[in-house]
Design a protein around this motif. Structure first.
Motif, PDB file in Angstrom:
ATOM      1  N   PRO A 100       0.817  -1.226   0.000  1.00  0.00           N
ATOM      2  CA  PRO A 100       0.000   0.000   0.000  1.00  0.00           C
ATOM      3  C   PRO A 100       0.851   1.276   0.000  1.00  0.00           C
ATOM      4  O   PRO A 100       0.393   2.321  -0.446  1.00  0.00           O
ATOM      5  CB  PRO A 100      -0.841  -0.107   1.270  1.00  0.00           C
ATOM      6  N   TYR A 101       2.084   1.186   0.462  1.00  0.00           N
ATOM      7  CA  TYR A 101       2.986   2.350   0.409  1.00  0.00           C
ATOM      8  C   TYR A 101       3.375   2.666  -1.032  1.00  0.00           C
ATOM      9  O   TYR A 101       3.573   3.824  -1.398  1.00  0.00           O
ATOM     10  CB  TYR A 101       4.243   2.112   1.256  1.00  0.00           C
ATOM     11  N   PHE A 102       3.505   1.628  -1.863  1.00  0.00           N
ATOM     12  CA  PHE A 102       3.806   1.829  -3.286  1.00  0.00           C
ATOM     13  C   PHE A 102       2.659   2.616  -3.932  1.00  0.00           C
ATOM     14  O   PHE A 102       2.876   3.599  -4.637  1.00  0.00           O
ATOM     15  CB  PHE A 102       3.991   0.455  -3.960  1.00  0.00           C
ATOM     16  N   ALA A 103       1.418   2.190  -3.617  1.00  0.00           N
ATOM     17  CA  ALA A 103       0.243   2.897  -4.158  1.00  0.00           C
ATOM     18  C   ALA A 103       0.188   4.331  -3.623  1.00  0.00           C
ATOM     19  O   ALA A 103      -0.132   5.266  -4.359  1.00  0.00           O
ATOM     20  CB  ALA A 103      -1.029   2.135  -3.788  1.00  0.00           C
ATOM     21  N   LYS A 104       0.533   4.493  -2.357  1.00  0.00           N
ATOM     22  CA  LYS A 104       0.512   5.840  -1.780  1.00  0.00           C
ATOM     23  C   LYS A 104       1.519   6.740  -2.505  1.00  0.00           C
ATOM     24  O   LYS A 104       1.207   7.877  -2.856  1.00  0.00           O
ATOM     25  CB  LYS A 104       0.856   5.777  -0.282  1.00  0.00           C
ATOM     26  N   TYR A 105       2.720   6.223  -2.724  1.00  0.00           N
ATOM     27  CA  TYR A 105       3.750   7.019  -3.418  1.00  0.00           C
ATOM     28  C   TYR A 105       3.277   7.405  -4.818  1.00  0.00           C
ATOM     29  O   TYR A 105       3.436   8.545  -5.251  1.00  0.00           O
ATOM     30  CB  TYR A 105       5.065   6.234  -3.484  1.00  0.00           C
ATOM     31  N   MET A 106       2.677   6.440  -5.530  1.00  0.00           N
ATOM     32  CA  MET A 106       2.258   6.705  -6.907  1.00  0.00           C
ATOM     33  C   MET A 106       1.131   7.734  -6.976  1.00  0.00           C
ATOM     34  O   MET A 106       0.988   8.437  -7.959  1.00  0.00           O
ATOM     35  CB  MET A 106       1.832   5.407  -7.601  1.00  0.00           C
ATOM     36  N   ARG A 107       0.311   7.809  -5.920  1.00  0.00           N
ATOM     37  CA  ARG A 107      -0.766   8.806  -5.988  1.00  0.00           C
ATOM     38  C   ARG A 107      -0.317  10.159  -5.448  1.00  0.00           C
ATOM     39  O   ARG A 107      -1.086  11.126  -5.478  1.00  0.00           O
ATOM     40  CB  ARG A 107      -2.040   8.297  -5.298  1.00  0.00           C
TER      41      ARG A 107
END
Ligand code: ZN
Ligand code: ZN
Length: 283
Positions: A100-107
């Motif tokens: 979920p941190y990867f998704a957070k970074y991408m958004r």
């Protein structure tokens, strides 16, 4: 453990002194593979903790290293060309792509997420013809599925990025020329591998890339995007509540239906506790 990965990737100094640091990119990739193989033996919840902390601290730097990788010491031009796409940084991104941190970074608007996606698509487009040839005629000095496995990783990462950007899938995410160059290979590989993971991933990436700059609706990918974000349902395991969710203010990677469920997940005893997964980030 997440710091060990960061040292290996050259993102932080080794506490054991500079002689423990790796400077050869081929050695770095080989050693990372060994670390990852060992890491796969850890229990799932332990790995989740390692990846969450790694991403919270080191994901932006890992992305930047992939975009602008250190030079590789080799006199083989083919190896250098492969290395820009297949290196320790991309291998690490493949590992953490569903955090979920990867998704957070991408958004995060200021992140280099789209730059990463463009670089990945362009480099894959540049290598596709050579890799296609080598899949049919494997070089004798390399393992038989070497090129399939490199292409699987690259396509999987590209499809994750396209999924996370599915609401804004345009030429900022996959440049026009890369899209045109890649599509024929993706569909060929999907047809050549109808029954394995490589074929499935190629087909998925092809469908996403086909939609770049177009108007096709990808509702199934939008569902997947929400899944990756870990966002649409209460973060407490076994709670299906989807209403009135409030984000964890500290990590912003999970939402809860009530304060009670947030507290219960913080001290959860049937798996990773949220307090072990909850980190503040610079992004
Ligand atoms: Zn709940
Ligand atoms: Zn949190």
């Amino acid at each position: 453990m997440s710091d060990d990965f960061a040292v290996l990737l050259g993102l932080r100094p080794s506490t054991m002194g500079p002689e423990r640091e790796v400077h050869d990119e081929a050695v770095r990739l080989r050693r990372l593979r060994t670390y990852l193989a060992r890491n796969r033996l850890e229990p799932e919840e332990q790995r989740e903790i390692i990846w969450s902390r790694f991403c919270a601290l080191y994901l932006p730097a890992t992305v930047d290293r992939f975009i602008d990788p250190p030079t590789v010491a080799s006199d083989d031009p083919e190896q250098i060309a492969d290395y820009n796409l297949h290196n320790a940084y991309s291998e690490m991104l493949v590992q953490v792509q569903h955090s979920p941190y990867f998704a957070k970074y991408m958004r995060t608007k200021s992140s280099n997420g789209k730059k990463l996606s463009r670089a990945l698509a362009q480099r894959l487009a540049q290598r596709a013809a050579t890799w296609d040839h080598r899949m049919a005629h494997p070089p004798p000095n390399l393992p038989e599925n070497y090129h399939v496995s490199m292409a699987t990783n690259a396509c999987q990462l590209l499809s994750t990025l396209c999924t996370l950007f599915v609401k804004q899938l345009n030429h900022d995410v996959v440049p026009h020329e890369a899209r045109e160059a890649l599509m024929p290979y993706l569909i060929t590989w999907a047809r050549q591998h109808p029954d394995d993971i490589f074929g499935t991933i190629c087909l998925r990436t092809w469908r996403l890339i086909l939609a770049v700059g177009g108007s096709s609706t990808l509702s199934d990918f939008d569902m997947l995007r929400k899944d990756y974000k870990n966002w649409e349902v209460c973060g407490l395991p076994f709670c299906d509540s989807k209403t009135d969710l409030k984000v964890c203010a500290r990590c912003q990677t999970v939402r809860y239906c009530s304060q009670e469920h947030q507290v219960r997940h913080w001290k959860w005893d049937l798996g990773a506790q949220h307090r072990q997964l909850c980190f503040t980030t610079q992004y």
